[in-house]
Write a protein that holds these residues in place. Structure first.
Motif, PDB file in Angstrom:
ATOM      1  N   PRO A  17       1.013  -1.077  -0.033  1.00 52.79           N
ATOM      2  CA  PRO A  17       0.099  -0.036  -0.137  1.00 52.79           C
ATOM      3  C   PRO A  17       0.925   1.144   0.143  1.00 52.79           C
ATOM      4  N   GLY A  18       0.429   2.264  -0.870  1.00 58.33           N
ATOM      5  CA  GLY A  18       1.100   3.497  -1.014  1.00 58.33           C
ATOM      6  C   GLY A  18       0.753   4.356  -1.963  1.00 58.33           C
ATOM      7  N   PRO A  19       1.327   5.572  -2.251  1.00 60.28           N
ATOM      8  CA  PRO A  19       0.414   6.536  -2.923  1.00 60.28           C
ATOM      9  C   PRO A  19       0.255   5.842  -4.407  1.00 60.28           C
ATOM     10  N   ILE A  20      -1.163   6.248  -5.113  1.00 62.87           N
ATOM     11  CA  ILE A  20      -1.429   5.206  -6.138  1.00 62.87           C
ATOM     12  C   ILE A  20      -0.562   5.697  -7.170  1.00 62.87           C
ATOM     13  N   GLU A  21       0.167   6.904  -7.295  1.00 61.94           N
ATOM     14  CA  GLU A  21       1.044   7.581  -8.325  1.00 61.94           C
ATOM     15  C   GLU A  21       2.027   6.298  -8.419  1.00 61.94           C
ATOM     16  N   THR A  22       2.471   5.740  -7.358  1.00 63.59           N
ATOM     17  CA  THR A  22       3.460   4.801  -7.291  1.00 63.59           C
ATOM     18  C   THR A  22       3.249   3.247  -7.514  1.00 63.59           C
ATOM     19  N   SER A  23       1.987   3.235  -8.110  1.00 64.38           N
ATOM     20  CA  SER A  23       1.531   2.026  -8.711  1.00 64.38           C
ATOM     21  C   SER A  23       1.522   0.724  -7.449  1.00 64.38           C
ATOM     22  N   PRO A  24       0.982   0.776  -6.304  1.00 61.35           N
ATOM     23  CA  PRO A  24       0.993  -0.050  -5.568  1.00 61.35           C
ATOM     24  C   PRO A  24       0.227  -1.149  -5.870  1.00 61.35           C
ATOM     25  N   LEU A  25      -0.545  -1.349  -6.896  1.00 61.44           N
ATOM     26  CA  LEU A  25      -1.276  -2.777  -7.317  1.00 61.44           C
ATOM     27  C   LEU A  25      -0.510  -3.352  -8.447  1.00 61.44           C
ATOM     28  N   SER A  26      -0.734  -4.565  -8.330  1.00 60.23           N
ATOM     29  CA  SER A  26      -0.128  -5.318  -9.509  1.00 60.23           C
ATOM     30  C   SER A  26      -1.041  -6.379 -10.204  1.00 60.23           C
ATOM     31  N   TYR A  27      -0.894  -6.531 -11.492  1.00 61.08           N
ATOM     32  CA  TYR A  27      -1.909  -7.305 -12.002  1.00 61.08           C
ATOM     33  C   TYR A  27      -1.290  -8.692 -12.274  1.00 61.08           C
ATOM     34  N   GLN A  28      -1.948  -9.763 -11.598  1.00 60.05           N
ATOM     35  CA  GLN A  28      -1.487 -10.984 -11.513  1.00 60.05           C
ATOM     36  C   GLN A  28      -2.178 -12.120 -11.720  1.00 60.05           C
ATOM     37  N   GLU A  29      -1.530 -13.362 -12.097  1.00 61.81           N
ATOM     38  CA  GLU A  29      -2.410 -14.798 -12.495  1.00 61.81           C
ATOM     39  C   GLU A  29      -2.666 -15.289 -10.911  1.00 61.81           C
ATOM     40  N   LYS A  30      -3.670 -15.417 -10.546  1.00 61.25           N
ATOM     41  CA  LYS A  30      -4.219 -16.080  -9.226  1.00 61.25           C
ATOM     42  C   LYS A  30      -5.039 -17.374  -9.621  1.00 61.25           C
ATOM     43  N   PRO A  31      -5.329 -18.454  -8.760  1.00 60.99           N
ATOM     44  CA  PRO A  31      -6.120 -19.508  -8.830  1.00 60.99           C
ATOM     45  C   PRO A  31      -7.579 -18.831  -8.749  1.00 60.99           C
ATOM     46  N   VAL A  32      -8.432 -19.239  -9.816  1.00 62.90           N
ATOM     47  CA  VAL A  32      -9.920 -18.887  -9.478  1.00 62.90           C
ATOM     48  C   VAL A  32     -10.404 -19.536  -8.252  1.00 62.90           C
ATOM     49  N   PRO A  33     -11.094 -18.611  -7.431  1.00 64.44           N
ATOM     50  CA  PRO A  33     -11.521 -19.081  -6.094  1.00 64.44           C
ATOM     51  C   PRO A  33     -12.290 -20.264  -5.752  1.00 64.44           C
ATOM     52  N   SER A  34     -12.484 -21.048  -4.992  1.00 65.25           N
ATOM     53  CA  SER A  34     -13.577 -21.976  -4.914  1.00 65.25           C
ATOM     54  C   SER A  34     -14.651 -21.133  -4.185  1.00 65.25           C
ATOM     55  N   PRO A  35     -15.625 -21.515  -4.286  1.00 67.01           N
ATOM     56  CA  PRO A  35     -17.003 -20.920  -3.532  1.00 67.01           C
ATOM     57  C   PRO A  35     -16.882 -22.000  -2.205  1.00 67.01           C
ATOM     58  N   ALA A  36     -17.064 -21.365  -0.914  1.00 64.89           N
ATOM     59  CA  ALA A  36     -17.245 -21.981   0.268  1.00 64.89           C
ATOM     60  C   ALA A  36     -18.708 -22.503   0.591  1.00 64.89           C
ATOM     61  N   ARG A  37     -19.133 -23.339   1.527  1.00 63.23           N
ATOM     62  CA  ARG A  37     -20.433 -23.414   1.808  1.00 63.23           C
ATOM     63  C   ARG A  37     -21.234 -22.155   1.869  1.00 63.23           C
ATOM     64  N   GLY A  38     -22.320 -22.209   1.040  1.00 65.35           N
ATOM     65  CA  GLY A  38     -23.354 -21.052   1.262  1.00 65.35           C
ATOM     66  C   GLY A  38     -22.889 -19.900   0.238  1.00 65.35           C
ATOM     67  N   GLU A  39     -21.859 -20.016  -0.578  1.00 67.69           N
ATOM     68  CA  GLU A  39     -21.161 -18.968  -1.237  1.00 67.69           C
ATOM     69  C   GLU A  39     -21.721 -19.128  -2.629  1.00 67.69           C
ATOM     70  N   LEU A  40     -21.373 -18.300  -3.543  1.00 69.86           N
ATOM     71  CA  LEU A  40     -21.531 -18.282  -4.952  1.00 69.86           C
ATOM     72  C   LEU A  40     -20.223 -17.814  -5.361  1.00 69.86           C
ATOM     73  N   LEU A  41     -19.764 -18.691  -6.581  1.00 70.06           N
ATOM     74  CA  LEU A  41     -18.709 -18.027  -7.509  1.00 70.06           C
ATOM     75  C   LEU A  41     -19.360 -17.301  -8.450  1.00 70.06           C
ATOM     76  N   VAL A  42     -18.518 -16.055  -8.582  1.00 68.48           N
ATOM     77  CA  VAL A  42     -19.351 -14.942  -9.582  1.00 68.48           C
ATOM     78  C   VAL A  42     -18.342 -14.631 -10.581  1.00 68.48           C
ATOM     79  N   ARG A  43     -18.730 -14.785 -11.926  1.00 66.79           N
ATOM     80  CA  ARG A  43     -17.697 -14.337 -12.756  1.00 66.79           C
ATOM     81  C   ARG A  43     -17.885 -12.778 -13.259  1.00 66.79           C
TER      82      ARG A  43
END
Ligand code: ZN
Ligand code: ZN
Length: 346
Positions: A17-43
């Protein structure tokens, strides 16, 4: 459905976390989450950009989960059901909003104030949110969405709209009252439409010509600078700008018995108030904390009835960081919305 395990997706994560001008976010490949009991997986079809995402990215709101994926205004399609879900089907269009979990048992929950639940969890803060191709949501906290409104127009209703509506309720505007809106971005321009439809007189107090023009186009009676006086005393005011310096300004603009509600989750320090000019005559200063699911459902119904429309500024999902930078710099009016490209997964 075997969602999760082996499939991957692109998702934004808050690295440092830091000033947004310094690009604190990164766009990464991650596993698609699994819906737990009672949850929906949403596209995720679209995800609105909220100022809270900026606060989480910059560290004004310390992340509750390392490398969290922000985003809590998701319009998506149900892609898979967790165990025990019976009231949704794959393919249903749903909304995913900020409030993700409450315990349902504490004193606040039992009296209808689940927004104050100390055991609440939030999308894109405690749990990964919608700046991604997929996200999850407990079915009990998903919203059914009106059929005849486009995905892009719906997304900003899910936080900007709902929070603006709760802020309006907290402002206790009398019938046909005079309402001042300090700051006129995503939340205010939706709130204004509800207030106007209900017969209020609206005064916008905001920097920026584009925002002032938008306010007038939507039906505001006046649009002036944030530190200017409105043309008449206000029965109620809502502070949308995260600027504590505006609290005494708005309190002075209130008529006797007037109420100021502060919509933001984060506010810079409020300067010293003068009791005689800024609080006496039973003026009230109120905060707004999250929302209840009841607020959300009520607002979505009103939004359809009043034809509330978000002014949107669309970015591809891959440009989320740019959208946050533009939000901070005030480079667009209305609400930014991230759109995923045509989905190849599924
Ligand atoms: Zn509770
Ligand atoms: Zn938000």
């Amino acid at each position: 459905m075997t969602a999760g395990s082996s499939r991957t997706m692109q998702a934004w994560v808050v690295c440092q976390p830091g000033p947004i001008e310094t690009s604190p976010l990164s766009y990464q490949e991650k596993p698609v989450p699994s819906p737990a009991r009672g949850e929906l997986l949403v596209r995720v079809l679209t995800c609105g950009v909220c100022r809270t995402d900026l606060h989480v990215s910059e560290g004004d709101l310390p992340v509750h989960r390392e490398h969290v994926t922000p985003g809590h205004q998701v319009v998506g399609a149900v892609a898979a059901l967790g165990d025990g879900v019976t009231d949704y089907a794959v393919g249903d269009r749903v909304g995913v909003a900020w409030l993700r979990h409450t315990d349902g048992t504490c004193a606040y929950c039992r009296r209808g104030n689940e927004n104050l639940c100390p055991n609440s969890l939030y999308t894109g803060w405690d749990v990964d949110g919608g700046y991604a191709e997929y996200t999850t949501v407990p079915a009990a906290f998903a919203y059914r969405l009106p059929a005849d409104v486009a995905d892009v127009e719906l997304a900003p209703l899910l936080c900007a709209g709902i929070i603006g509506y709760r802020a309006l309720l907290r402002a206790s505007l009398p019938e046909h009252g005079r309402l001042g809106l300090y700051g006129f971005g995503d939340s205010a321009h939706l709130c204004a439409q509800v207030a106007l439809a209900q017969g209020a007189t609206v005064h916008a107090l905001t920097r920026g010509e584009a925002a002032q023009r938008l306010a007038l186009e939507l039906g505001a009676t006046s649009a002036r600078g944030a530190y200017d006086s409105p043309p008449e005393p206000l029965d109620s005011a809502i502070l949308f700008a995260p600027v504590g310096d505006l609290v005494p300004v708005a309190m002075r603009a209130l008529d006797r018995g007037g109420v100021l509600s502060v919509a933001g989750i984060h506010l810079t320090d409020i300067p010293r108030l003068n009791y005689e000019h800024e609080l006496f005559y039973e003026k009230e200063l109120r905060s707004v904390t999250s929302n209840t699911r009841h607020d959300g459902r009520e607002f979505l119904a009103l939004a359809v009835r009043y034809h509330v429309r978000a002014t949107t500024h669309v970015y591809p999902m891959s440009q989320a960081q740019q959208a946050l930078q533009d939000l901070k710099a005030g480079r667009f009016d209305g609400a930014a919305v991230l759109v995923n490209d045509q989905h190849t997964a599924q």
